[in-house]
Design a protein around this motif. Structure first.
Motif, PDB file in Angstrom:
ATOM      1  N   SER A  25       0.819  -1.213   0.000  1.00  0.00           N
ATOM      2  CA  SER A  25       0.000   0.000   0.000  1.00  0.00           C
ATOM      3  C   SER A  25       0.853   1.263   0.000  1.00  0.00           C
ATOM      4  O   SER A  25       0.317   2.360  -0.026  1.00  0.00           O
ATOM      5  N   ASN A  26       2.174   1.112   0.017  1.00  0.00           N
ATOM      6  CA  ASN A  26       3.082   2.247  -0.010  1.00  0.00           C
ATOM      7  C   ASN A  26       4.216   1.926  -0.981  1.00  0.00           C
ATOM      8  O   ASN A  26       4.813   0.844  -0.898  1.00  0.00           O
TER       9      ASN A  26
ATOM     10  N   TRP B 209      10.700   3.771  -9.587  1.00  0.00           N
ATOM     11  CA  TRP B 209       9.964   4.267 -10.736  1.00  0.00           C
ATOM     12  C   TRP B 209       8.492   3.901 -10.571  1.00  0.00           C
ATOM     13  O   TRP B 209       8.178   2.856 -10.038  1.00  0.00           O
ATOM     14  N   LEU B 210       7.622   4.734 -11.094  1.00  0.00           N
ATOM     15  CA  LEU B 210       6.216   4.391 -11.256  1.00  0.00           C
ATOM     16  C   LEU B 210       5.981   4.377 -12.763  1.00  0.00           C
ATOM     17  O   LEU B 210       6.225   5.376 -13.441  1.00  0.00           O
TER      18      LEU B 210
ATOM     19  N   GLY C 115      -6.359  -2.467 -20.861  1.00  0.00           N
ATOM     20  CA  GLY C 115      -5.638  -1.359 -21.481  1.00  0.00           C
ATOM     21  C   GLY C 115      -4.799  -0.523 -20.546  1.00  0.00           C
ATOM     22  O   GLY C 115      -4.289   0.522 -20.948  1.00  0.00           O
ATOM     23  N   LEU C 116      -4.634  -0.959 -19.290  1.00  0.00           N
ATOM     24  CA  LEU C 116      -3.880  -0.178 -18.306  1.00  0.00           C
ATOM     25  C   LEU C 116      -3.164  -1.106 -17.338  1.00  0.00           C
ATOM     26  O   LEU C 116      -3.757  -2.056 -16.819  1.00  0.00           O
ATOM     27  N   ARG C 117      -1.872  -0.836 -17.124  1.00  0.00           N
ATOM     28  CA  ARG C 117      -1.124  -1.576 -16.102  1.00  0.00           C
ATOM     29  C   ARG C 117      -0.207  -0.589 -15.414  1.00  0.00           C
ATOM     30  O   ARG C 117       0.515   0.177 -16.069  1.00  0.00           O
TER      31      ARG C 117
ATOM     32  N   GLU D 113       3.560  -5.361  -9.935  1.00  0.00           N
ATOM     33  CA  GLU D 113       2.324  -4.854 -10.521  1.00  0.00           C
ATOM     34  C   GLU D 113       1.433  -4.321  -9.407  1.00  0.00           C
ATOM     35  O   GLU D 113       1.138  -5.025  -8.443  1.00  0.00           O
ATOM     36  N   LEU D 114       1.000  -3.069  -9.543  1.00  0.00           N
ATOM     37  CA  LEU D 114       0.151  -2.440  -8.539  1.00  0.00           C
ATOM     38  C   LEU D 114      -1.317  -2.478  -8.931  1.00  0.00           C
ATOM     39  O   LEU D 114      -2.189  -2.571  -8.070  1.00  0.00           O
ATOM     40  N   LEU D 115      -1.583  -2.386 -10.243  1.00  0.00           N
ATOM     41  CA  LEU D 115      -2.963  -2.370 -10.729  1.00  0.00           C
ATOM     42  C   LEU D 115      -2.964  -2.787 -12.197  1.00  0.00           C
ATOM     43  O   LEU D 115      -2.096  -2.356 -12.955  1.00  0.00           O
TER      44      LEU D 115
END
Length: 104
Positions: free
Chosen positions: A2-3, A98-99, A25-27, A19-21
């Motif tokens: 969560s952080n 990195w995000l 069409g989105l990762r 992988e956070l989400l």
């Protein structure tokens, strides 16, 4: 997780991808580098756009057509699909966080 700063390795043999989400069409992923670079003969060449934000640490990237670029916390950029790129440098003595948002 969560952080973004939870469980950061001080050293690792390879970059850590979490992988956070993921949605159609989105990762979104967190990438942690600890001195890694992309081999010159193995640049990334993705079929989708990628927006990246350097959250912590530092990095130097090479992007085809743009050349080299140094990144510091807060710097962000869009890497278009099929644009070859690679990480040239990250500091070996601290984690670089990195995000990355992969689109399409």
């Amino acid at each position: 997780m969560s952080n973004l700063f939870d469980d950061l390795p001080r050293q690792a043999d390879a970059e850590l991808f979490t992988e956070l989400l993921a949605r159609d069409g989105l990762r979104i992923e967190r990438i942690v580098s600890t001195g890694q670079s992309t081999p010159a003969d193995q640049p990334y060449d993705q079929e989708h756009d990628e927006w990246v934000l350097l959250v912590k640490g530092a990095a130097r990237l090479w992007i085809e057509g743009d050349g080299e670029r140094d990144l510091r916390p807060g710097d962000h950029l869009l890497i278009p699909a099929r644009r070859r790129h690679r990480v040239l440098w990250t500091p070996p003595d601290e984690p670089t966080v990195w995000l990355a948002i992969h689109l399409g």
